[in-house]
Motif scaffolding. Structure first.
Motif, PDB file in Angstrom:
ATOM      1  N   ARG A 121     -45.297 -21.178  -9.850  1.00  0.00           N
ATOM      2  CA  ARG A 121     -44.951 -19.819  -9.438  1.00  0.00           C
ATOM      3  C   ARG A 121     -44.114 -19.795  -8.166  1.00  0.00           C
ATOM      4  N   ASN A 122     -43.369 -20.884  -7.891  1.00  0.00           N
ATOM      5  CA  ASN A 122     -42.411 -20.881  -6.783  1.00  0.00           C
ATOM      6  C   ASN A 122     -41.180 -21.679  -7.210  1.00  0.00           C
ATOM      7  N   HIS A 123     -40.058 -21.409  -6.570  1.00  0.00           N
ATOM      8  CA  HIS A 123     -38.790 -22.015  -6.968  1.00  0.00           C
ATOM      9  C   HIS A 123     -38.769 -23.529  -6.775  1.00  0.00           C
ATOM     10  N   ALA A 124     -39.437 -24.001  -5.747  1.00  0.00           N
ATOM     11  CA  ALA A 124     -39.428 -25.438  -5.481  1.00  0.00           C
ATOM     12  C   ALA A 124     -40.022 -26.203  -6.655  1.00  0.00           C
ATOM     13  N   MET A 125     -41.203 -25.800  -7.091  1.00  0.00           N
ATOM     14  CA  MET A 125     -41.861 -26.501  -8.185  1.00  0.00           C
ATOM     15  C   MET A 125     -41.167 -26.251  -9.519  1.00  0.00           C
ATOM     16  N   LEU A 126     -40.555 -25.098  -9.689  1.00  0.00           N
ATOM     17  CA  LEU A 126     -39.803 -24.834 -10.918  1.00  0.00           C
ATOM     18  C   LEU A 126     -38.615 -25.783 -11.041  1.00  0.00           C
ATOM     19  N   CYS A 127     -37.904 -26.000  -9.931  1.00  0.00           N
ATOM     20  CA  CYS A 127     -36.770 -26.923  -9.963  1.00  0.00           C
ATOM     21  C   CYS A 127     -37.235 -28.361 -10.213  1.00  0.00           C
ATOM     22  N   ILE A 128     -38.356 -28.721  -9.619  1.00  0.00           N
ATOM     23  CA  ILE A 128     -38.895 -30.060  -9.849  1.00  0.00           C
ATOM     24  C   ILE A 128     -39.307 -30.215 -11.311  1.00  0.00           C
ATOM     25  N   ALA A 129     -39.889 -29.160 -11.892  1.00  0.00           N
ATOM     26  CA  ALA A 129     -40.228 -29.202 -13.320  1.00  0.00           C
ATOM     27  C   ALA A 129     -38.975 -29.372 -14.168  1.00  0.00           C
ATOM     28  N   GLY A 130     -37.878 -28.702 -13.773  1.00  0.00           N
ATOM     29  CA  GLY A 130     -36.620 -28.891 -14.485  1.00  0.00           C
ATOM     30  C   GLY A 130     -36.140 -30.329 -14.408  1.00  0.00           C
ATOM     31  N   LEU A 131     -36.298 -30.952 -13.240  1.00  0.00           N
ATOM     32  CA  LEU A 131     -35.933 -32.363 -13.087  1.00  0.00           C
ATOM     33  C   LEU A 131     -36.802 -33.250 -13.972  1.00  0.00           C
ATOM     34  N   LEU A 132     -38.081 -32.949 -14.077  1.00  0.00           N
ATOM     35  CA  LEU A 132     -38.979 -33.732 -14.921  1.00  0.00           C
ATOM     36  C   LEU A 132     -38.575 -33.644 -16.394  1.00  0.00           C
ATOM     37  N   VAL A 133     -38.122 -32.462 -16.818  1.00  0.00           N
ATOM     38  CA  VAL A 133     -37.612 -32.319 -18.190  1.00  0.00           C
ATOM     39  C   VAL A 133     -36.417 -33.241 -18.405  1.00  0.00           C
ATOM     40  N   VAL A 134     -35.519 -33.291 -17.417  1.00  0.00           N
ATOM     41  CA  VAL A 134     -34.345 -34.158 -17.507  1.00  0.00           C
ATOM     42  C   VAL A 134     -34.758 -35.620 -17.658  1.00  0.00           C
ATOM     43  N   LEU A 135     -35.778 -36.031 -16.934  1.00  0.00           N
ATOM     44  CA  LEU A 135     -36.227 -37.425 -16.979  1.00  0.00           C
ATOM     45  C   LEU A 135     -36.809 -37.810 -18.339  1.00  0.00           C
ATOM     46  N   LEU A 136     -37.199 -36.812 -19.126  1.00  0.00           N
ATOM     47  CA  LEU A 136     -37.746 -37.099 -20.450  1.00  0.00           C
ATOM     48  C   LEU A 136     -36.663 -37.257 -21.514  1.00  0.00           C
ATOM     49  N   LEU A 137     -35.421 -36.931 -21.163  1.00  0.00           N
ATOM     50  CA  LEU A 137     -34.336 -37.020 -22.121  1.00  0.00           C
ATOM     51  C   LEU A 137     -33.659 -38.395 -22.032  1.00  0.00           C
ATOM     52  N   PRO A 138     -33.133 -38.910 -23.139  1.00  0.00           N
ATOM     53  CA  PRO A 138     -32.424 -40.183 -23.098  1.00  0.00           C
ATOM     54  C   PRO A 138     -31.203 -40.090 -22.196  1.00  0.00           C
ATOM     55  N   ALA A 139     -31.034 -41.062 -21.322  1.00  0.00           N
ATOM     56  CA  ALA A 139     -29.892 -41.061 -20.404  1.00  0.00           C
ATOM     57  C   ALA A 139     -28.640 -41.481 -21.148  1.00  0.00           C
ATOM     58  N   ARG A 140     -27.508 -40.961 -20.723  1.00  0.00           N
ATOM     59  CA  ARG A 140     -26.220 -41.359 -21.282  1.00  0.00           C
ATOM     60  C   ARG A 140     -25.671 -42.547 -20.486  1.00  0.00           C
ATOM     61  N   GLU A 141     -24.823 -43.302 -21.130  1.00  0.00           N
ATOM     62  CA  GLU A 141     -24.245 -44.458 -20.441  1.00  0.00           C
ATOM     63  C   GLU A 141     -23.409 -44.028 -19.243  1.00  0.00           C
ATOM     64  N   LYS A 142     -22.779 -42.861 -19.357  1.00  0.00           N
ATOM     65  CA  LYS A 142     -21.985 -42.326 -18.261  1.00  0.00           C
ATOM     66  C   LYS A 142     -22.129 -40.830 -18.291  1.00  0.00           C
ATOM     67  N   SER A 143     -22.292 -40.210 -17.107  1.00  0.00           N
ATOM     68  CA  SER A 143     -22.479 -38.765 -17.050  1.00  0.00           C
ATOM     69  C   SER A 143     -21.278 -38.059 -17.652  1.00  0.00           C
ATOM     70  N   ALA A 144     -21.599 -37.002 -18.452  1.00  0.00           N
ATOM     71  CA  ALA A 144     -20.534 -36.250 -19.084  1.00  0.00           C
ATOM     72  C   ALA A 144     -19.743 -35.438 -18.074  1.00  0.00           C
TER      73      ALA A 144
END
Length: 443
Positions: A420-443
């Protein structure tokens, strides 16, 4: 310099720092939240092409979940004709309020009983959405940069919290709160949010690959020990309990690294680093134990486990009643504080306002009804599936760190409101990113 700022990873670094620095408080800090939201909107506007790539190329289930999460509060703020909104559960109170104030009860009204609160809640989703939309296509190296940024920000917050605590919280508090003199707040207004922030930062620190050299593991161990001490100093019982998950993750990570080193025959070369790191961790444990033994701040933290918090049980009881009034459609995202006051039991009423249900699942049921619960369950299912998909990847430990961190959030949500605060929401968004397969090079 301009080329550096134009890189998505740099933009997300700035967003993360901004969120932790300004977004650790509640809804009352409107201007701070507006700064974060406007920056997130600017990132989405500057990266319109990447937004299109996300919609077209990102995993379908993730795109649908992000779209549903963004769209639901907007749909709740759409005006409806009188026969429709009056037929919704709990809206008889709105009709009565209209009648008393002389407003035409046949006028159009929104699905939400407080559309401004609901629109405010929608705005809060912009920053984590920007983190996911721009972060999903990042390379493995860029994701490591984001995680190291999170750790660096956590260490900066630790320094701020140390300064605050050394002044008995009379200096350096970023929020207008009644700060206890012996509680570690850092950039947050809630001790539980502070605690889980440091728990998650330590978990991700344990997973991120470190630069080569014997000194880095010992520095990482020292940083982790400091953040664990910060968790204890928050006196947050839920966060201190989550240290069990942190410990289990660190042990699993260390065991996997040890076995890999043993099989590859490089264990002898790493033995000094392992011993040095262990010494640093032991020093941190000894510091906590010594504080407990001497009746210091750590002892005060542990004493809170003997205190029974009856207020939460009372709020949950009243919250369940409120949820039934508006079930199965909900009262509207962000409206808890308004609707809860109406049905708060006289036996439980107190001079202060509840503000939150102190159980995010009950609060979600009140505000969003069955649809919100189903969307949450869909997110849980996707998180588990995404982790399973990453189990054999070279960078799987960051994915494991993400799911353990989400588990911490889910567990603390039973007693509090970590997202219920922006700091933790952004961190949760980062955690979602970490669950996705990384690309060889950023698009």
């Amino acid at each position: 310099m301009m080329k550096l700022i134009q890189r998505p990873v740099t933009q997300l670094q700035i967003l993360l720092v901004l969120a932790v620095l300004l977004g650790g408080g509640g809804v009352v800090y409107g201007f701070r939240h507006m700064a974060i939201q406007l920056f997130a909107l600017a990132l989405l506007a500057l990266n319109a092409g990447r937004f299109g790539d996300f919609v077209r190329e990102a995993p379908r289930v993730l795109v649908i979940l992000v779209a549903l999460t963004l769209a639901f509060p907007l749909l709740q703020a759409v005006p409806l004709p009188a026969p429709l909104w009056q037929a919704l559960p709990g809206r008889d109170l709105v009709v009565q309020a209209y009648s008393v104030t002389g407003i035409d009860t046949q006028s159009w009204f929104t699905f939400s009983v407080d559309p401004l609160r609901t629109l405010t809640s929608f705005c809060a989703t912009l920053a984590p959405a920007a983190m996911i939309v721009l972060g999903w296509s990042l390379s493995q190296e860029d994701r490591h940069v984001l995680v190291k940024t999170l750790v660096a920000v956590a260490l900066g917050a630790f320094l701020l919290g140390t300064l605050q605590l050394s002044s008995a919280n009379t200096f350096g508090i970023l929020q207008d709160i009644d700060a206890g003199p012996d509680v570690f707040y850092a950039t947050f207004s809630n001790r539980n949010s502070t605690g889980i922030f440091f728990v998650i930062a330590t978990i991700t620190l344990a997973a991120v690959p470190l630069p080569s050299g014997r000194l880095w593991p010992m520095l990482a161990a020292g940083a982790g020990a400091l953040m664990v001490i910060a968790v204890v100093l928050t006196q947050s019982r839920s966060s201190m309990t989550l240290l069990v998950l942190l410990l289990a993750f660190v042990v699993a990570r260390f065991a996997a690294s040890y076995l890999r080193s043993k099989r590859s025959g490089v264990l002898a070369n790493r033995r000094p680093m392992i011993i040095g790191s262990a010494i640093v961790v032991v020093i941190g444990i000894v510091a906590i134990v010594a504080s407990v033994a001497s009746g210091g701040r750590a002892a005060q933290s542990l004493e809170r486990f003997s205190q029974i918090d009856g207020d939460r049980l009372e709020m949950w009881d009243d919250g369940a009643f409120v949820a039934k009034r508006y079930w199965p459609v909900g009262s509207g995202t962000g409206t808890f504080d308004e609707v809860f006051q109406i049905d708060e039991s006289l036996a439980y009423v107190s001079p202060g306002r509840a503000g939150r249900a102190h159980n995010d699942y009950i609060e979600l049921a009140i505000e969003t009804g069955v649809i919100g619960i189903l969307v949450l369950l869909a997110w849980f299912a996707w998180l588990g599936w995404a982790t399973w998909q990453r189990r054999n990847d070279a960078d799987r430990w960051l994915a494991f760190a993400a799911i353990v961190s989400f588990t911490c959030i889910a567990l603390q949500s039973v007693l509090d409101y970590p997202l219920r605060n922006h700091a933790m929401l952004c961190i949760a968004g980062l955690l979602v990113v970490l669950l996705l397969p990384a690309r060889e090079k950023s698009a």
